[in-house]
Design a protein around this motif. Sequence first.
Motif, short mmCIF file in Angstrom:
data_model
loop_
_atom_site.label_atom_id
_atom_site.label_comp_id
_atom_site.label_asym_id
_atom_site.label_seq_id
_atom_site.Cartn_x
_atom_site.Cartn_y
_atom_site.Cartn_z
N ALA A 62 0.82 -1.21 0.00
CA ALA A 62 0.00 0.00 0.00
C ALA A 62 0.85 1.26 0.00
O ALA A 62 0.53 2.25 -0.68
CB ALA A 62 -0.94 -0.01 1.21
N VAL A 63 1.95 1.24 0.75
CA VAL A 63 2.85 2.40 0.80
C VAL A 63 3.49 2.63 -0.57
O VAL A 63 3.52 3.76 -1.08
CB VAL A 63 3.93 2.21 1.88
N ILE A 64 3.98 1.57 -1.17
CA ILE A 64 4.64 1.69 -2.48
C ILE A 64 3.65 2.17 -3.53
O ILE A 64 3.96 3.06 -4.35
CB ILE A 64 5.29 0.36 -2.88
N LEU A 65 2.45 1.61 -3.51
CA LEU A 65 1.43 2.06 -4.45
C LEU A 65 1.09 3.53 -4.23
O LEU A 65 0.89 4.29 -5.19
CB LEU A 65 0.19 1.19 -4.31
N GLY A 66 1.06 3.96 -2.95
CA GLY A 66 0.79 5.37 -2.65
C GLY A 66 1.86 6.28 -3.21
O GLY A 66 1.56 7.36 -3.73
N VAL A 67 3.12 5.88 -3.12
CA VAL A 67 4.22 6.67 -3.68
C VAL A 67 4.06 6.80 -5.19
O VAL A 67 4.20 7.90 -5.75
CB VAL A 67 5.57 6.02 -3.33
N ILE A 68 3.76 5.69 -5.84
CA ILE A 68 3.60 5.70 -7.30
C ILE A 68 2.44 6.61 -7.70
O ILE A 68 2.57 7.43 -8.63
CB ILE A 68 3.39 4.26 -7.81
N MET A 69 1.31 6.49 -7.01
CA MET A 69 0.13 7.28 -7.38
C MET A 69 0.35 8.77 -7.11
O MET A 69 -0.10 9.61 -7.88
CB MET A 69 -1.09 6.76 -6.63
N ARG A 70 1.05 9.11 -6.01
CA ARG A 70 1.29 10.52 -5.73
C ARG A 70 2.24 11.11 -6.77
O ARG A 70 2.05 12.25 -7.21
CB ARG A 70 1.87 10.69 -4.33
N ALA A 71 3.26 10.35 -7.16
CA ALA A 71 4.16 10.84 -8.20
C ALA A 71 3.42 11.05 -9.52
O ALA A 71 3.63 12.05 -10.21
CB ALA A 71 5.31 9.86 -8.39
#
Length: 246
Positions: A207-216
């Motif tokens: 979830a954290v990694i996906l959040g980083v990708i989506m915010r970028a």
Amino acid sequence: MAVFDDIGYEDFRRMAMDESLSAHEKIGFPDAYRDAHEAAIFADIASKLSNLSRPGQNVLDIGPGCAGLPRLLIDACQQRAHSLVLVDSPEMLAHLPDASGVIKLPGFYPDCDTELQPWLGRFDAILCYSVFQYIFVEASFWKFLDLSIQLLAPGGQMLIGDIPNVSKRKRFFASETGIRFHQEFMQTTEVPDVDFLAVESGKIDDAVILGVIMRARAQGCDAYWLPQGAALPMANRREDVLIVKP
């Protein structure tokens, strides 16, 4: 090793000055995890940060530490006439060689944003390797990501590398391959205990990694979730994120 659990920026400052520790131990790794692996690790990094192969680039390394990887990066940057900015504690930076085109910026990223203001929109390549897990706990990782994106030049690339993903780790140790790996490494017949429903406080997961990708991506960048090369020592439980500013 327990000595490397639950450590942060101030611990690394202390460890950098501890002469009883090896260079790898100063950055939180047992020697076996990095000895003889650094050339393969750097090759994997360079294959993803392709801008490093171009001449005359501006490069930022967030938390380089004091072992072999930053020295390989310094050498590569010297060969291609890059400008290289290294951000880490003064204690860590003191172990790295001074070289033409290398700027040492002491401080805790991203809290050194004022010092980095002249570099906004100028970095062609940003590397943050084996460091994001500490920033995730100690700092605002959204500030970390937002500042990094602001620092990227058009066409710039950022590699957040060697991310310990507890979700990937669980999937691995629940597999037949992971069970064999655990039993051979630990010299035991026991099966590793894996609880997919357990909440791992302070740990990075899918979830954290996906959040980083989506915010970028929400900030106009392309972002990709990438595996590590199979030859890397922790590829079965760590992975990378590549962010590219169009």
